[in-house]
Design a protein around this motif. Structure first.
Motif, PDB file in Angstrom:
ATOM      1  N   THR A   1      -1.335   8.220  -3.571  1.00 35.63           N
ATOM      2  CA  THR A   1      -1.285   8.115  -5.129  1.00 35.63           C
ATOM      3  C   THR A   1      -0.495   9.571  -5.544  1.00 35.63           C
ATOM      4  O   THR A   1       0.387   9.562  -6.268  1.00 35.63           O
ATOM      5  CB  THR A   1      -2.558   8.192  -5.852  1.00 35.63           C
TER       6      THR A   1
ATOM      7  N   THR B   1     -10.348   5.137   0.324  1.00 36.29           N
ATOM      8  CA  THR B   1      -9.901   5.838  -0.821  1.00 36.29           C
ATOM      9  C   THR B   1      -9.169   7.292  -0.587  1.00 36.29           C
ATOM     10  O   THR B   1      -8.171   7.717  -1.371  1.00 36.29           O
ATOM     11  CB  THR B   1     -11.201   6.439  -1.549  1.00 36.29           C
TER      12      THR B   1
ATOM     13  N   ALA C   1       0.282   0.714  -2.416  1.00 40.64           N
ATOM     14  CA  ALA C   1      -0.535   1.586  -1.842  1.00 40.64           C
ATOM     15  C   ALA C   1      -2.057   1.430  -1.345  1.00 40.64           C
ATOM     16  O   ALA C   1      -2.632   1.878  -0.416  1.00 40.64           O
ATOM     17  CB  ALA C   1      -0.410   2.920  -2.571  1.00 40.64           C
ATOM     18  N   ALA C   2      -2.684   0.742  -2.194  1.00 38.30           N
ATOM     19  CA  ALA C   2      -4.342   0.272  -2.007  1.00 38.30           C
ATOM     20  C   ALA C   2      -4.120  -0.727  -0.872  1.00 38.30           C
ATOM     21  O   ALA C   2      -5.217  -0.541   0.076  1.00 38.30           O
ATOM     22  CB  ALA C   2      -4.572  -0.407  -3.336  1.00 38.30           C
TER      23      ALA C   2
ATOM     24  N   PHE D   1      -5.718   6.133  -0.195  1.00 36.79           N
ATOM     25  CA  PHE D   1      -5.274   5.757  -1.373  1.00 36.79           C
ATOM     26  C   PHE D   1      -4.745   7.395  -2.275  1.00 36.79           C
ATOM     27  O   PHE D   1      -3.614   7.227  -2.574  1.00 36.79           O
ATOM     28  CB  PHE D   1      -6.236   5.002  -2.209  1.00 36.79           C
ATOM     29  N   LEU D   2      -5.481   8.151  -2.367  1.00 34.35           N
ATOM     30  CA  LEU D   2      -5.293   9.250  -2.906  1.00 34.35           C
ATOM     31  C   LEU D   2      -4.015  10.113  -2.011  1.00 34.35           C
ATOM     32  O   LEU D   2      -3.148  10.833  -3.003  1.00 34.35           O
ATOM     33  CB  LEU D   2      -6.457  10.354  -3.055  1.00 34.35           C
TER      34      LEU D   2
ATOM     35  N   LEU E   1       3.289   9.679  -5.612  1.00 36.03           N
ATOM     36  CA  LEU E   1       3.889   8.673  -6.401  1.00 36.03           C
ATOM     37  C   LEU E   1       3.784   9.199  -7.784  1.00 36.03           C
ATOM     38  O   LEU E   1       4.530   8.921  -8.654  1.00 36.03           O
ATOM     39  CB  LEU E   1       2.999   7.333  -6.295  1.00 36.03           C
ATOM     40  N   LEU E   2       2.596  10.086  -8.111  1.00 37.00           N
ATOM     41  CA  LEU E   2       2.637  10.422  -9.362  1.00 37.00           C
ATOM     42  C   LEU E   2       3.563  11.543  -9.819  1.00 37.00           C
ATOM     43  O   LEU E   2       4.034  11.575 -10.863  1.00 37.00           O
ATOM     44  CB  LEU E   2       1.160  10.806  -9.670  1.00 37.00           C
TER      45      LEU E   2
ATOM     46  N   TYR F   1       9.813   3.782  -5.545  1.00 37.43           N
ATOM     47  CA  TYR F   1       8.031   3.998  -5.230  1.00 37.43           C
ATOM     48  C   TYR F   1       7.665   3.197  -4.295  1.00 37.43           C
ATOM     49  O   TYR F   1       6.825   3.828  -3.301  1.00 37.43           O
ATOM     50  CB  TYR F   1       7.328   3.717  -6.717  1.00 37.43           C
TER      51      TYR F   1
ATOM     52  N   LEU G   1       1.518   1.359  -6.930  1.00 42.54           N
ATOM     53  CA  LEU G   1      -0.094   1.819  -6.532  1.00 42.54           C
ATOM     54  C   LEU G   1      -0.785   0.431  -6.052  1.00 42.54           C
ATOM     55  O   LEU G   1      -1.648   0.867  -4.996  1.00 42.54           O
ATOM     56  CB  LEU G   1      -0.410   2.234  -8.017  1.00 42.54           C
TER      57      LEU G   1
END
Lengths: 301, 238
Positions: A150, A143, A181-182, A146-147, A153-154, A88, A178
């Motif tokens: 994300t 943000t 990632a942030a 980050f999305l 990754l999800l 990841y 995560l």
């Protein structure tokens, strides 16, 4: 000879029903929140024209495609390997080109138009502080990034669960990724916005941002490879990673979060790891300070 | 070509501080070359790796992108291109003038430093510097033509050009070998392979194929950009 006017002019003020605004007046926090929401939606082209939606949505699709392929491979070969073919935490570095393009396209779109059409002074004529504007823009782009990180990754996490890999291990790994990632999102957004805030011309901002990210990454990776494998000095190669945002955050997450590194050379030892962490936070702090400094004075003309 | 268009484009591209910013990138390449020469010494494999990864794969495409879109992109962006288009100069001639400036700029700022960096690191041994210099020269011209066309076609030329340079040539090229056949980088590297006497670089494309494709791309992109400029419509600010 002027004659006296027969009837003196008489005027009437008509009441045509103008009313004062007597609804609730929202304060600083609500303005900041609205600007944040607008920046976040704007980064994906929502609330903008259809042409503005094409690129961010395309990038989101391209970003998720490798994750989808990885998931399929993991499910087909699950009985043999027992883990995902790509960790990841390595995903952000492998797809750094897409992240760079996203920042390069959206950071100037977020700031340059306000500068170019002189809307910034209008913002500041509202109960909105300089730091609120910076905070809203910074948080909005971070943000959005980050999305963008994300989502794949999800997809990989769901794929790993479908392949019946150990739930505890996968959950721990994806949570660490995560966090990484942030940090990626904040550093990328900060550097991109600082560059974008310097020019009202979108094209110039885009070019400057890609130059900083892509050229520094290419140069640092090449030098790291040469110094590590041809010279055999792994420590020096590790220190070089500080010079590019991408290798910097990769070093940060490989030391703090114990993630698998994708850079050619990881931070040298514990001292190197501490320096990587300090530099990462220093970069974020410097971006914040520079943006506030930039918006202390905005020319109207 | 039209002298006035060339002169104005040249001033818009390199006037003021912009020339120094571009020069800073070239100096960065030379500084790294000097640094490697001092720390590593003369190692032809290092030269090939460094020039291949930094100069041909990063610096030349980026310069081609910035300069190629920069000669016409800002004008289309702020609408002042209408004053140029209203002059009695044919559109293909305008494109040719712009292309000349873009190609010259990219060659001066990207290809010449690549050649000098090769000389610094390896001298004239094995014609390595010459090989990479020629590759960078040809790639500069090809990228200028492609990205100039892109700037005429779309307002987001820099972003799509970057997507080609990073995703197609970088990411996809490392996973899908077939993508490398259609890559300016590999075409120009086939020239290096042919010129350099030592076996340091390998390209996936044969020299003859690469030469034909390069010529087709340069001529075709410039011609089509001229055609597209004839029907250019100025869209409003999105």
């Amino acid at each position: 000879m002027s004659r006296p006017m027969p009837n003196p002019p008489s005027g009437v003020i008509h009441d045509i029903g103008y009313r004062k605004y007597d609804g609730p007046r929202l304060g600083r926090r609500q303005v900041t929140r609205a600007l944040f929401a607008q920046s976040l939606r704007g980064a994906y082209g929502l609330g903008r024209s259809a042409r503005a939606k094409v690129l961010p949505m395309l990038l989101l699709g391209v970003m998720c495609l490798p994750a989808f392929i990885i998931t399929v491979i993991a499910n087909v070969t699950s009985s043999i390997t027992g883990e995902l073919p790509l960790a990841y935490s390595r995903y952000a570095v492998v797809t750094q080109g897409i992240l760079t393009i996203f920042v390069a396209a959206q950071a100037p779109a977020s700031l340059s138009r306000d500068l170019r059409f002189k809307t910034v002074p209008l913002y500041f004529s509202r109960p909105l502080e300089r730091s609120d504007y910076v905070l809203a823009k910074f948080a909005g782009l971070a943000t959005a990034l980050f999305l963008l990180l994300t989502a794949p990754l999800l997809i990989m996490y769901v794929g790993a669960l479908l392949a019946e890999f150990p739930v505890g291990r996968e959950t721990g790994d994806v949570l660490l990724a995560l966090v990484g990632a942030a940090v990626f999102a904040v550093v990328f957004a900060g550097v991109g916005l600082v560059i974008a805030s310097l020019t009202p011309r979108r094209g110039l901002g885009v070019a400057a941002i890609i130059t900083v990210f892509a050229l520094s990454f290419a140069a640092v990776s090449a030098l790291q490879g040469i110094i590590r494998y041809e010279v055999g000095n792994a420590d020096l190669a590790g220190w070089l990673g500080l010079l590019s945002p991408i290798t910097l955050v990769d070093g940060f997450q490989s030391w703090v979060l114990d993630a698998s590194s994708s850079a050619v050379a990881p931070p040298p030892g514990d001292a190197g790891g501490v320096v990587y962490v300090l530099v990462t936070f220093a970069v974020i702090g410097a971006c914040w300070a520079l943006l506030n400094l930039r918006y202390r004075k905005v020319s109207v003309s | 070509m039209n002298g006035t268009v060339v002169r104005l484009t040249y001033r818009a591209l390199l006037g003021g501080r912009r020339a120094w910013l571009l020069l800073a990138m070239s100096v960065l390449l030379l500084a790294m070359a000097v640094l490697l020469r001092l720390t590593v010494g003369v190692d032809h494999q290092v030269t090939a790796d460094f020039l291949g990864a930094v100069a041909v794969a990063a610096l030349v495409p980026l310069f081609g992108l910035i300069v190629g879109t920069g000669v016409i992109g800002p004008e289309i962006d702020d609408g002042s291109v209408v004053y140029l288009l209203s002059k009695p100069i044919s559109r293909p001639r305008i494109i040719l003038s712009k292309f000349a400036v873009a190609a010259t700029g990219t060659v001066l700022f990207a290809a010449v430093p690549t050649f000098v960096a090769g000389l610094v690191m390896s001298g004239t041994a094995g014609r390595i510097a010459l090989g990479f210099g020629v590759a960078a020269l040809v790639a500069s011209i090809a990228y200028s033509a492609i990205f100039l066309l892109l700037a005429v076609v779309t307002r987001h030329a820099v972003v799509y050009g970057l997507a080609y340079a990073l995703i197609w040539e970088g990411l996809l090229g490392s996973f899908v070998p077939g993508a490398r056949t259609l890559s300016v980088q590999q075409w120009s590297l086939s020239l290096t392979e042919a010129i350099a006497t030592r076996d340091l670089v390998s390209s996936d494309v044969r020299l003859a194929v690469a030469g034909v494709l390069l010529a087709v791309v340069i001529v075709g992109a410039t011609w089509y950009a001229g055609q597209r400029l004839r029907v250019l419509s100025l869209a409003g600010e999105e």
